[in-house]
Design a protein around this motif. Structure first.
Motif, PDB file in Angstrom:
ATOM      1  N   THR A 206      34.777  37.062  30.025  1.00 55.26           N
ATOM      2  CA  THR A 206      33.992  37.837  30.189  1.00 55.26           C
ATOM      3  C   THR A 206      34.661  39.141  30.735  1.00 55.26           C
ATOM      4  N   VAL A 207      34.362  40.495  30.439  1.00 56.03           N
ATOM      5  CA  VAL A 207      35.223  41.412  30.572  1.00 56.03           C
ATOM      6  C   VAL A 207      34.879  42.152  31.987  1.00 56.03           C
ATOM      7  N   ILE A 208      33.899  41.701  32.851  1.00 57.79           N
ATOM      8  CA  ILE A 208      33.389  42.336  33.940  1.00 57.79           C
ATOM      9  C   ILE A 208      32.586  41.350  34.605  1.00 57.79           C
ATOM     10  N   PHE A 209      32.736  41.007  36.216  1.00 56.30           N
ATOM     11  CA  PHE A 209      32.033  40.153  36.943  1.00 56.30           C
ATOM     12  C   PHE A 209      31.408  40.768  38.087  1.00 56.30           C
ATOM     13  N   HIS A 210      30.431  40.220  38.712  1.00 57.21           N
ATOM     14  CA  HIS A 210      29.923  41.007  39.650  1.00 57.21           C
ATOM     15  C   HIS A 210      29.618  40.101  41.063  1.00 57.21           C
ATOM     16  N   ARG A 211      29.953  40.701  42.082  1.00 54.73           N
ATOM     17  CA  ARG A 211      29.371  39.897  43.094  1.00 54.73           C
ATOM     18  C   ARG A 211      28.766  40.734  44.250  1.00 54.73           C
ATOM     19  N   SER A 212      27.747  40.200  44.955  1.00 56.88           N
ATOM     20  CA  SER A 212      27.206  40.755  45.864  1.00 56.88           C
ATOM     21  C   SER A 212      27.738  40.369  47.542  1.00 56.88           C
ATOM     22  N   ILE A 213      27.725  41.539  48.308  1.00 55.83           N
ATOM     23  CA  ILE A 213      28.311  41.396  49.614  1.00 55.83           C
ATOM     24  C   ILE A 213      26.891  40.907  50.544  1.00 55.83           C
ATOM     25  N   GLY A 274      38.945  32.642  44.977  1.00 52.97           N
ATOM     26  CA  GLY A 274      38.078  32.438  46.388  1.00 52.97           C
ATOM     27  C   GLY A 274      36.882  31.454  46.205  1.00 52.97           C
ATOM     28  N   PRO A 275      36.152  31.517  46.960  1.00 51.58           N
ATOM     29  CA  PRO A 275      34.929  30.416  47.289  1.00 51.58           C
ATOM     30  C   PRO A 275      33.997  30.429  45.969  1.00 51.58           C
ATOM     31  N   LYS A 276      34.027  31.640  45.120  1.00 49.81           N
ATOM     32  CA  LYS A 276      33.337  31.251  43.839  1.00 49.81           C
ATOM     33  C   LYS A 276      34.168  31.196  42.609  1.00 49.81           C
TER      34      LYS A 276
END
Length: 331
Positions: A206-213, A274-276
């Protein structure tokens, strides 16, 4: 390899689009031996649902960078939601069935699912049934897709760079000869490992990944409010000359000659961090090395003149027109 059915004495090459074969093989490996213990009707259906989600993603790709796209009233979104719900239901059904079998004295299959269910039954582990179901869903749904794409790009780079293909083949023959690859030998494949990591850098699944704070977070001089989404442009980081040098866009496996030191600096984020961090990283690495070693023992590869290089990001990075290689039996 049996499907290709090439005569050992033949000096002719055969044009093959290896993408469908790699996808079928990786899906079978993950579903049959790692999660379910057998290739069931549920796993076959999940395979079909993955294709459905991929097709709908292609239609929605231009909307996926907007917050809340999942709630748009499009038919494609409805189909994707239905596919995810059905996948969740099928995975839960498989997990509950295996749990009941284990409670009734069935032997441990030795796969990931059995290990997770053993942890679930140990109250001190803190593993919930939902945790087990979610990991299994990831292995079934995301794992085969990402591993397949990475393997296809590795084959592309081996075909494009015959000098590295030959170096990898000589290493494989030195370690295994004509014997089937084994786990102990995989750790000795330094050249294959270098090629694998360089492929994961140049062509991450995947060229991009997303994380929610989940809470207000200080990042450098910025304070980011809770529940915003951060998008991390993996492909840009992996091609950044400030990180990788002036040849950042070039295929150069030697940059990984020192082994895994790049991981401590968090330069290669194919499996995130990290955790993910990807729970299937070790499994993906074993699959990649095993497939490369096995294929190099039996065949040599060249890019077909009809191959058109067109990487396209639709959910994952895939060759838009397939991966057509000239395959020749290695004698």
């Amino acid at each position: 390899m049996e499907k290709w059915n090439m005569s050992p004495a033949s000096k002719d090459s055969l044009e093959i689009d290896i993408a469908p074969d790699i996808e079928t093989l990786v899906s079978s490996l993950m579903c049959k031996t790692v999660v379910t213990g057998q290739f069931t009707e549920e796993t076959k259906r999940i395979y079909q649902l993955r294709i459905t989600v991929r097709q709908q993603s292609a239609k929605l790709i231009k909307f996926m960078f907007f917050p809340g796209w999942w709630h748009l009233p499009f038919q494609e979104v409805k189909v994707m939601k239905a596919a995810h719900r059905e996948t969740q239901s099928l995975v839960k059904k498989m997990v509950i069935r295996r749990l009941e079998e284990m409670k009734n004295g069935a032997r441990n299959e030795g796969d990931v699912l059995s290990l997770m269910l053993e942890a679930y039954q140990d109250e001190a582990s803190g593993v919930s049934l939902d945790d087990v179901i979610e990991v299994c869903r990831s292995f079934h749904f995301v794992g085969p897709e990402s591993t397949t794409r990475s393997q296809i790009w590795m084959m592309y780079l081996l075909a494009k760079h015959p000098e590295w293909q030959e170096r990898a083949r000589q290493e494989v023959l030195q370690v295994f000869g004509e014997k089937k690859p084994n786990v102990q030998g995989l750790y000795k494949l330094k050249t294959v490992t270098m090629i694998m990591y360089e492929a994961l850098r140049l062509y991450p699944p995947t060229v991009i990944f997303h994380r929610s704070i989940s809470k207000d977070t200080k990042l450098g001089d910025m304070v980011l409010p809770a529940w915003i989404q951060i998008s991390i442009p993996l492909i840009l980081m992996h091609h950044d000359p400030d990180i990788w040098g002036e040849d950042a866009t070039q295929f150069n496996p030697e940059r990984f000659a020192e082994g895994g030191s790049f991981n401590s600096r968090m330069q290669l984020l194919t499996f995130t961090w990290g955790p993910k961090k990807c729970t299937g990283e070790s499994m993906a690495v074993v699959i990649h090395k095993t497939l490369i070693a096995t294929l190099l023992q039996g065949f040599s590869f060249q890019l077909s003149p009809s191959y058109l290089h067109a990487p396209k990001h639709v959910f994952l990075l895939a060759p838009e027109h397939g991966m057509k290689l000239l395959v020749r039996k290695f004698v």
